[in-house]
Design an enzyme around this catalytic site. Structure first.
Site, PDB file in Angstrom:
ATOM      1  N   GLU A   1       8.957 -16.422  -4.346  1.00 17.96           N
ATOM      2  CA  GLU A   1       7.870 -17.581  -3.703  1.00 17.96           C
ATOM      3  C   GLU A   1       7.357 -16.917  -2.623  1.00 17.96           C
ATOM      4  O   GLU A   1       8.304 -16.916  -1.767  1.00 17.96           O
ATOM      5  CB  GLU A   1       8.333 -18.978  -3.606  1.00 17.96           C
ATOM      6  CG  GLU A   1       7.282 -19.803  -3.506  1.00 17.96           C
ATOM      7  CD  GLU A   1       7.854 -21.225  -3.174  1.00 17.96           C
ATOM      8  OE1 GLU A   1       8.733 -21.464  -3.643  1.00 17.96           O
ATOM      9  OE2 GLU A   1       6.654 -21.959  -2.780  1.00 17.96           O
TER      10      GLU A   1
ATOM     11  N   LYS B   1      15.791 -20.197   2.810  1.00 20.59           N
ATOM     12  CA  LYS B   1      14.526 -20.015   3.728  1.00 20.59           C
ATOM     13  C   LYS B   1      14.410 -20.966   4.525  1.00 20.59           C
ATOM     14  O   LYS B   1      13.699 -20.505   5.676  1.00 20.59           O
ATOM     15  CB  LYS B   1      13.547 -19.646   2.617  1.00 20.59           C
ATOM     16  CG  LYS B   1      13.226 -18.333   2.144  1.00 20.59           C
ATOM     17  CD  LYS B   1      12.042 -18.284   1.584  1.00 20.59           C
ATOM     18  CE  LYS B   1      12.414 -17.894  -0.098  1.00 20.59           C
ATOM     19  NZ  LYS B   1      11.325 -18.076  -1.032  1.00 20.59           N
TER      20      LYS B   1
ATOM     21  N   ARG C   1      24.710 -17.158  -6.887  1.00 19.93           N
ATOM     22  CA  ARG C   1      23.686 -16.796  -5.730  1.00 19.93           C
ATOM     23  C   ARG C   1      24.639 -16.124  -4.859  1.00 19.93           C
ATOM     24  O   ARG C   1      25.824 -16.304  -4.653  1.00 19.93           O
ATOM     25  CB  ARG C   1      22.906 -17.670  -5.180  1.00 19.93           C
ATOM     26  CG  ARG C   1      23.725 -19.060  -4.463  1.00 19.93           C
ATOM     27  CD  ARG C   1      22.822 -19.740  -3.537  1.00 19.93           C
ATOM     28  NE  ARG C   1      21.394 -20.177  -4.386  1.00 19.93           N
ATOM     29  CZ  ARG C   1      20.011 -19.865  -4.023  1.00 19.93           C
ATOM     30  NH1 ARG C   1      20.003 -19.601  -2.560  1.00 19.93           N
ATOM     31  NH2 ARG C   1      18.971 -20.255  -4.629  1.00 19.93           N
TER      32      ARG C   1
END
Ligand code: ATP
Ligand code: MG
Length: 585
Positions: A55, A300, A290
């Site tokens: 994104e 983020k 992850r």
């Protein structure tokens, strides 16, 4: 790095898929599209298709590198293609600048999405029209409805992990009314939040993601690519599977938190396939753990907070785990790819020690980096019996194990810089470096004997005095006459170039900065960056940010891409020669 693809469960999954014949006969028109576009096309030359779907709402970090290496690596290993797809369906936080930075970073890491036939650079926002039409398809088939509850009412009807949800009073609207309302939503006839489009699945499902998830909401927001042409935007869980299917992705890899979303992923694509929008084989979602790296944060949101509140200088601050930061610090693409290989891909979350990343860099730079001398904490050394004006050329290998890389020349004369820590007046036990009466070798140069020192009013040593043993030059027969234990690096004061050195350390003092709900900002390491002034040898005048050096004893450094320039050299320490963190704590 080894040549054989390392084994992991995703690789095994792909292998099985290929062996089963499930993926055979896939057609590909050369560009994303619904079934009708691919129907009459040729067979897909790619045996599998994967995608990396960032994104564009921030910079990529080392966790993304894991996903990039996995997706591009699988495609490369199995004769497939990997797409770079921007998942830009949430207009409020996305920017073109992030798109540019992400493209730059993925290329820098060494991966390519385009080939002669295909660009494979895609934007979910290019699929808005498809997504809209598929939403209408779902409405017509009775699989979606417009809900007009307030957000509070929706929340209340959703139920909890232990309680089933309850149907919305609007759930039984017929297809015609739903279609009319949905079209009016698109046409801008309602305020933001007045209605949403939802899938009609099962409000009693034990999986909350199947309790009639929202597909579209009304949101008047300017999109960085589509401008103001839309006032309704698709939800991620709707857009992502559709993007995968339009691109004929075979294996859609994502992190574990999406495991509970997979039933909806499969439900949605099955419904759209029934309606003829897509044909088999449909993409499959596979989840992996992850990356969590110790002594740093990766979300983020937190990185953004560190940047915005100026705890660091910017997205490319060398203290950050962003790829832009690691790059500026001196990390190489090869080291990052190797790191991703070493940590592997698993199905359970774990923390990887920062030391693993650092070791991957050392292993890459050990061969790659030229050797050079830097004095980081300079102290003046005067050789009192050195003839005035005499300059002696000394030679050192560019790389000690690779003589074919040549030699460098370093000037030796009577006024030198040495490291302050290499001299003491009263040596502790086991100290082999300079102290009055002791002999050491000045590496690649001569053996000297310390005769004393000078101090300022505060007792701080300002100058060390020594005498040279003139027949002791390295590489000459006389050199063997002297057995000394200390071997110091040095630079000629007249030739050395001044430089700033930026020394980095862990950004946080706690291995898991946000463990147990702790405010991670309270564990910031105030000493994560230190600037010192010293000197480098004369050959490094251009301060090229792309050439890594091993400064003997100090570690691996690279010129700062931003601040370093001829005449004002700035070097970042990418990594020390040894892992000393554990010892210091
Ligand atoms: P963040 O939580 O930091 O905002 P994200 O997942 O929202 O990350 P995206 O831009 O959506 O960021 O991520 C693109 C891809 O990278 C996704 O497929 C995601 O699963 C993957 N990814 C993100 N963070 C990690 C991580 N720490 N380890 C492995 N893969 C990751
Ligand atoms: Mg995400």
């Amino acid at each position: 790095m080894n040549d054989a693809p390392a084994g992991n469960f995703i690789r095994a999954f792909v292998q099985q898929d290929l062996a089963s014949g499930r993926l055979e006969g896939r057609r590909w028109s050369g560009a994303p599209g619904p079934a009708a576009d691919h129907e009459s096309a040729t067979l897909d030359p790619a045996r599998i298709r994967t995608r990396f779907p960032p994104e564009p709402n921030g910079y990529l970090h080392i966790g993304h590198a894991k996903s990039i290496c996995l997706n591009f690596g699988l495609a490369a290993d199995f004769g497939g293609r990997c797409h770079l797809r921007f998942d830009d369906t949430n207009p409020t936080r996305e920017e073109q600048a992030f798109v540019d930075a992400i493209i730059d970073t993925v290329s820098w890491l060494g991966f390519q999405w385009a080939d002669d036939q295909e660009s494979n650079l895609y934007f979910a926002s290019n699929y808005f029209e498809h997504l809209y039409r598929f939403a209408e398809t779902l409405i017509v088939a009775g699989h979606a409805y417009v809900d007009s509850q307030s957000p509070d009412e929706m929340r209340e009807h959703r139920g909890t992990l232990t309680e089933p949800g309850r149907d919305s009073p609007f759930r039984d609207r017929d297809a015609d009314e739903n279609l009319r309302l949905f079209r009016a939503m698109r046409a801008g006839e309602f305020d933001d939040g007045a209605h949403v489009l939802r899938a009609r699945i099962d409000m009693a499902s034990p999986n909350i993601n199947l309790r009639d998830p929202v597909l579209y909401r009304i949101r008047r927001a300017h999109h960085h690519r589509t401008g103001d042409s839309w006032c309704i935007y698709p939800m991620y869980d709707f857009a992502h599977p559709v993007g995968d299917a339009l691109e004929r992705v075979t294996h859609s890899l994502c992190t574990l938190e999406f495991e509970d979303h997979r039933p909806f992923y499969d439900w949605l694509l099955a419904r759209l396939a029934e309606a003829g929008a897509f044909d088999a084989p449909l993409p499959r979602q596979i989840e992996f753990a992850r990356l969590n790296l110790s002594y740093t944060v990766m979300s983020k949101r937190k990185l953004q907070e560190l940047v915005r509140h100026r705890h660091v200088d910017g997205w490319d601050d060398p203290r950050l785990p962003t790829l832009a930061g690691l790059r500026r610090r001196g990390y190489t693409p090869a080291a990052i790819r190797d790191f991703c290989e070493r940590i592997g891909v698993t199905k359970s979350d774990a923390w990887i020690d920062m030391g693993v990343l650092e070791q991957a860099l050392r292993d890459d730079l050990e061969d790659r980096a030229d050797r050079a001398i830097a004095v980081l904490d300079p102290l003046r050394l005067s050789i009192t019996n050195w003839p005035a004006d005499r300059i002696e050329a000394c030679h050192a290998p560019v790389h000690p194990r690779m003589p074919d890389r040549g030699r460098r020349t370093i000037a030796f004369d009577g006024e030198l810089w040495i490291e302050r820590e290499d001299f003491v007046e009263t040596p502790p036990k086991g100290f082999f470096r300079l102290y009055p009466g002791n002999r050491v070798r000045l590496r690649y140069g001569f053996v000297i004997e310390c005769t004393g020192c000078e101090k300022d009013a505060n007792g701080r040593v300002t100058r060390v005095l020594a005498e040279v043993l003139p027949d002791s030059k390295s590489g000459t027969p006389g050199a063997d006459n002297y057995k000394v234990k200390g071997n110091l690096h040095w630079l000629s004061i007249s030739k050395a170039l001044p430089a700033e050195f930026r020394l980095y350390d862990r950004l946080f003092v706690e291995a898991q900065p946000d463990a147990g709900g702790r405010d991670y900002l309270t564990t910031l390491n105030p000493d994560a960056r230190r600037f010192v002034s010293g000197f480098v040898e004369e050959g490094l005048a251009d301060g090229d940010p792309h050439t890594p050096y091993q400064f003997e004893r100090h570690g691996y450094f690279v010129g700062d891409d931003g601040d370093s320039r001829p005449g004002a050299l700035v070097f970042n320490r990418a990594v020390t020669l040894k892992d000393s963190w554990a010892k210091r704590r």
